[in-house]
Motif scaffolding. Sequence first.
Motif, PDB file in Angstrom:
ATOM      1  N   ILE A 120       0.850  -1.190   0.000  1.00 33.41           N
ATOM      2  CA  ILE A 120       0.000   0.000   0.000  1.00 33.41           C
ATOM      3  C   ILE A 120       0.886   1.241   0.000  1.00 33.41           C
ATOM      4  CG2 ILE A 120      -1.638   1.338   1.383  1.00 33.41           C
ATOM      5  CD1 ILE A 120      -2.741  -1.392   2.383  1.00 33.41           C
ATOM      6  N   LYS A 121       0.546   2.177  -0.893  1.00 30.60           N
ATOM      7  CA  LYS A 121       1.319   3.415  -0.977  1.00 30.60           C
ATOM      8  C   LYS A 121       0.478   4.646  -0.637  1.00 30.60           C
ATOM      9  CE  LYS A 121       4.798   1.796  -4.250  1.00 30.60           C
ATOM     10  NZ  LYS A 121       4.490   0.394  -4.273  1.00 30.60           N
ATOM     11  N   ASN A 122      -0.580   4.905  -1.392  1.00 31.93           N
ATOM     12  CA  ASN A 122      -1.348   6.139  -1.210  1.00 31.93           C
ATOM     13  C   ASN A 122      -2.774   5.935  -0.719  1.00 31.93           C
ATOM     14  OD1 ASN A 122       0.800   7.738  -2.228  1.00 31.93           O
ATOM     15  ND2 ASN A 122       0.238   7.092  -4.289  1.00 31.93           N
ATOM     16  N   SER A 123      -3.401   4.880  -1.193  1.00 33.97           N
ATOM     17  CA  SER A 123      -4.776   4.624  -0.770  1.00 33.97           C
ATOM     18  C   SER A 123      -4.956   3.140  -0.513  1.00 33.97           C
ATOM     19  CB  SER A 123      -5.773   5.119  -1.816  1.00 33.97           C
ATOM     20  OG  SER A 123      -5.644   4.394  -3.011  1.00 33.97           O
ATOM     21  N   MET A 124      -6.030   2.825   0.180  1.00 38.07           N
ATOM     22  CA  MET A 124      -6.291   1.436   0.537  1.00 38.07           C
ATOM     23  C   MET A 124      -7.777   1.170   0.533  1.00 38.07           C
ATOM     24  SD  MET A 124      -5.325   1.702   4.583  1.00 38.07           S
ATOM     25  CE  MET A 124      -3.870   2.678   4.274  1.00 38.07           C
ATOM     26  N   LEU A 125      -8.102  -0.102   0.355  1.00 34.00           N
ATOM     27  CA  LEU A 125      -9.494  -0.541   0.418  1.00 34.00           C
ATOM     28  C   LEU A 125      -9.729  -1.253   1.737  1.00 34.00           C
ATOM     29  CD1 LEU A 125     -10.235  -2.117  -3.088  1.00 34.00           C
ATOM     30  CD2 LEU A 125     -10.948   0.108  -2.230  1.00 34.00           C
ATOM     31  N   PHE A 126     -10.822  -0.896   2.387  1.00 33.25           N
ATOM     32  CA  PHE A 126     -11.292  -1.605   3.572  1.00 33.25           C
ATOM     33  C   PHE A 126     -12.374  -2.555   3.075  1.00 33.25           C
ATOM     34  CE2 PHE A 126      -9.354   2.165   5.176  1.00 33.25           C
ATOM     35  CZ  PHE A 126      -8.856   1.833   6.427  1.00 33.25           C
ATOM     36  N   VAL A 127     -12.130  -3.845   3.189  1.00 37.00           N
ATOM     37  CA  VAL A 127     -12.989  -4.862   2.591  1.00 37.00           C
ATOM     38  C   VAL A 127     -13.671  -5.668   3.695  1.00 37.00           C
ATOM     39  CG1 VAL A 127     -13.044  -6.862   1.050  1.00 37.00           C
ATOM     40  CG2 VAL A 127     -11.442  -4.976   0.598  1.00 37.00           C
ATOM     41  N   GLY A 128     -14.988  -5.493   3.824  1.00 41.86           N
ATOM     42  CA  GLY A 128     -15.740  -6.214   4.837  1.00 41.86           C
ATOM     43  C   GLY A 128     -15.751  -7.707   4.576  1.00 41.86           C
ATOM     44  N   GLN A 129     -15.563  -8.475   5.643  1.00 43.83           N
ATOM     45  CA  GLN A 129     -15.550  -9.936   5.564  1.00 43.83           C
ATOM     46  C   GLN A 129     -16.482 -10.552   6.605  1.00 43.83           C
ATOM     47  OE1 GLN A 129     -12.948 -11.895   3.476  1.00 43.83           O
ATOM     48  NE2 GLN A 129     -13.437  -9.981   2.451  1.00 43.83           N
ATOM     49  N   GLY A 130     -17.472  -9.790   7.035  1.00 43.09           N
ATOM     50  CA  GLY A 130     -18.397 -10.297   8.047  1.00 43.09           C
ATOM     51  C   GLY A 130     -17.895  -9.983   9.445  1.00 43.09           C
ATOM     52  N   GLN A 131     -17.272 -10.960  10.097  1.00 35.96           N
ATOM     53  CA  GLN A 131     -16.765 -10.768  11.457  1.00 35.96           C
ATOM     54  C   GLN A 131     -15.404 -10.076  11.493  1.00 35.96           C
ATOM     55  OE1 GLN A 131     -18.712 -11.397  14.166  1.00 35.96           O
ATOM     56  NE2 GLN A 131     -20.217 -11.822  12.571  1.00 35.96           N
ATOM     57  N   THR A 132     -14.772  -9.947  10.336  1.00 44.51           N
ATOM     58  CA  THR A 132     -13.473  -9.288  10.227  1.00 44.51           C
ATOM     59  C   THR A 132     -13.486  -8.409   8.983  1.00 44.51           C
ATOM     60  OG1 THR A 132     -12.484 -11.030   8.864  1.00 44.51           O
ATOM     61  CG2 THR A 132     -12.310 -11.299  11.266  1.00 44.51           C
ATOM     62  N   PHE A 133     -12.394  -7.688   8.771  1.00 44.25           N
ATOM     63  CA  PHE A 133     -12.220  -7.005   7.496  1.00 44.25           C
ATOM     64  C   PHE A 133     -10.759  -7.070   7.093  1.00 44.25           C
ATOM     65  CE2 PHE A 133     -11.961  -3.527  10.611  1.00 44.25           C
ATOM     66  CZ  PHE A 133     -10.932  -2.712  10.162  1.00 44.25           C
ATOM     67  N   GLN A 134     -10.517  -6.784   5.840  1.00 40.23           N
ATOM     68  CA  GLN A 134      -9.159  -6.777   5.315  1.00 40.23           C
ATOM     69  C   GLN A 134      -8.866  -5.399   4.741  1.00 40.23           C
ATOM     70  OE1 GLN A 134      -9.560  -9.994   2.480  1.00 40.23           O
ATOM     71  NE2 GLN A 134      -8.708 -11.475   3.913  1.00 40.23           N
ATOM     72  N   ILE A 135      -7.580  -5.085   4.686  1.00 41.48           N
ATOM     73  CA  ILE A 135      -7.133  -3.825   4.099  1.00 41.48           C
ATOM     74  C   ILE A 135      -6.208  -4.187   2.937  1.00 41.48           C
ATOM     75  CG2 ILE A 135      -5.949  -1.642   4.511  1.00 41.48           C
ATOM     76  CD1 ILE A 135      -6.659  -2.026   7.532  1.00 41.48           C
ATOM     77  N   TRP A 136      -6.540  -3.681   1.758  1.00 37.85           N
ATOM     78  CA  TRP A 136      -5.851  -4.044   0.519  1.00 37.85           C
ATOM     79  C   TRP A 136      -5.356  -2.829  -0.242  1.00 37.85           C
ATOM     80  CZ3 TRP A 136      -5.400  -8.856  -2.056  1.00 37.85           C
ATOM     81  CH2 TRP A 136      -6.048  -9.938  -1.451  1.00 37.85           C
ATOM     82  N   GLU A 137      -4.346  -3.041  -1.054  1.00 36.89           N
ATOM     83  CA  GLU A 137      -3.976  -2.096  -2.092  1.00 36.89           C
ATOM     84  C   GLU A 137      -5.049  -2.283  -3.171  1.00 36.89           C
ATOM     85  OE1 GLU A 137      -2.687  -0.377  -5.541  1.00 36.89           O
ATOM     86  OE2 GLU A 137      -2.776  -2.557  -5.455  1.00 36.89           O
ATOM     87  N   PRO A 138      -5.677  -1.196  -3.656  1.00 41.44           N
ATOM     88  CA  PRO A 138      -6.842  -1.332  -4.539  1.00 41.44           C
ATOM     89  C   PRO A 138      -6.657  -2.218  -5.771  1.00 41.44           C
ATOM     90  CG  PRO A 138      -6.686   0.916  -3.755  1.00 41.44           C
ATOM     91  CD  PRO A 138      -5.435   0.212  -3.293  1.00 41.44           C
ATOM     92  N   ALA A 139      -5.581  -2.066  -6.518  1.00 39.46           N
ATOM     93  CA  ALA A 139      -5.394  -2.875  -7.732  1.00 39.46           C
ATOM     94  C   ALA A 139      -5.203  -4.353  -7.387  1.00 39.46           C
ATOM     95  CB  ALA A 139      -4.209  -2.356  -8.543  1.00 39.46           C
ATOM     96  N   ALA A 140      -4.496  -4.621  -6.298  1.00 39.77           N
ATOM     97  CA  ALA A 140      -4.283  -6.013  -5.878  1.00 39.77           C
ATOM     98  C   ALA A 140      -5.613  -6.661  -5.495  1.00 39.77           C
ATOM     99  CB  ALA A 140      -3.309  -6.073  -4.707  1.00 39.77           C
ATOM    100  N   PHE A 141      -6.483  -5.884  -4.833  1.00 40.63           N
ATOM    101  CA  PHE A 141      -7.775  -6.454  -4.458  1.00 40.63           C
ATOM    102  C   PHE A 141      -8.628  -6.753  -5.686  1.00 40.63           C
ATOM    103  CE2 PHE A 141     -12.292  -6.100  -3.360  1.00 40.63           C
ATOM    104  CZ  PHE A 141     -12.379  -7.221  -2.550  1.00 40.63           C
ATOM    105  N   GLU A 142      -8.600  -5.881  -6.674  1.00 41.32           N
ATOM    106  CA  GLU A 142      -9.400  -6.115  -7.881  1.00 41.32           C
ATOM    107  C   GLU A 142      -8.998  -7.429  -8.545  1.00 41.32           C
ATOM    108  OE1 GLU A 142     -12.215  -4.621  -8.830  1.00 41.32           O
ATOM    109  OE2 GLU A 142     -11.953  -3.502  -6.973  1.00 41.32           O
ATOM    110  N   LYS A 143      -7.706  -7.700  -8.608  1.00 36.98           N
ATOM    111  CA  LYS A 143      -7.228  -8.972  -9.170  1.00 36.98           C
ATOM    112  C   LYS A 143      -7.705 -10.140  -8.313  1.00 36.98           C
ATOM    113  CE  LYS A 143      -3.048  -7.116 -11.274  1.00 36.98           C
ATOM    114  NZ  LYS A 143      -1.586  -7.054 -11.184  1.00 36.98           N
ATOM    115  N   PHE A 144      -7.567  -9.995  -7.001  1.00 36.99           N
ATOM    116  CA  PHE A 144      -7.992 -11.051  -6.087  1.00 36.99           C
ATOM    117  C   PHE A 144      -9.495 -11.305  -6.215  1.00 36.99           C
ATOM    118  CE2 PHE A 144      -9.829 -12.295  -2.010  1.00 36.99           C
ATOM    119  CZ  PHE A 144      -9.145 -13.471  -1.764  1.00 36.99           C
ATOM    120  N   LYS A 145     -10.274 -10.229  -6.323  1.00 33.98           N
ATOM    121  CA  LYS A 145     -11.733 -10.344  -6.378  1.00 33.98           C
ATOM    122  C   LYS A 145     -12.192 -11.125  -7.608  1.00 33.98           C
ATOM    123  CE  LYS A 145     -14.333  -6.701  -7.193  1.00 33.98           C
ATOM    124  NZ  LYS A 145     -15.105  -5.445  -7.045  1.00 33.98           N
ATOM    125  N   ILE A 146     -11.556 -10.904  -8.735  1.00 27.74           N
ATOM    126  CA  ILE A 146     -11.912 -11.641  -9.958  1.00 27.74           C
ATOM    127  C   ILE A 146     -11.723 -13.139  -9.739  1.00 27.74           C
ATOM    128  CG2 ILE A 146     -11.180 -12.085 -12.344  1.00 27.74           C
ATOM    129  CD1 ILE A 146     -10.567  -9.000 -12.481  1.00 27.74           C
TER     130      ILE A 146
END
Length: 155
Positions: free
Chosen positions: A104-130
Motif C-alpha cells: 500500500i502506498k497512497n490509498s487502501m481498500l477496507f474490505v468487509g468480511q463479516g466478522q473481520t475485514f481486510q485492508i488491501w492495495e486497490p489494484a491487488a484487491f481487484e485482481k484477487f476479487k476476480i
Amino acid sequence: MFLSTYENKIDKKGRVSVPASFRSHLSNLGYNGVICYPSFNNQSIEACSQDRIEKLSASIDSLSPFEEKRDYFATSILSESMNLQFDSEGRISLSTKLLKHAKIKNSMLFVGQGQTFQIWEPAAFEKFKINARKKANLNRASLKWEKHFNNNEGK
C-alpha cells in the motif's frame, strides 16, 4: 458486521480514516480501535476486534504447547498483531511493515468480511476479487443453508 468496501487515502502523516460503519461496529463491541496483522493467505492486512483476536489466541492455545503448528500460528498472527487505537477523527496509523506487506502506498481498500475485514492495495484487491468470484462460483454448493432459509425462500 463488517460489510461493503471503502477506499480511503493515507494522509501526509501516514494516517487513514477507518470507515464509519466499521468504527461503529467496533465501538458497539466496546472497543475504540482495531487489531491488525499481515495476512498469511494473501497480500492484505487482516483486521478484527479485540474479541476476535482473543478467540484466535484461545484457538492457538488449544494446540499442544509442543506442537510446531502452535508456534507457526502464534508467530504468524499474534506476534505480528498491532493494537491500533482510533484518534479523535477515527483514524489509525498503520506501521510501515504492514503497509509494505500489502504493498500500500497512497490509498487502501477496507474490505468487509463479516466478522473481520481486510485492508488491501486497490489494484491487488481487484485482481484477487476476480479470482475469488470464479472460485466462489465453483464452490457455491459447499455453502450450508439452514432449513429455515430454504423454507422461507420467496417470502
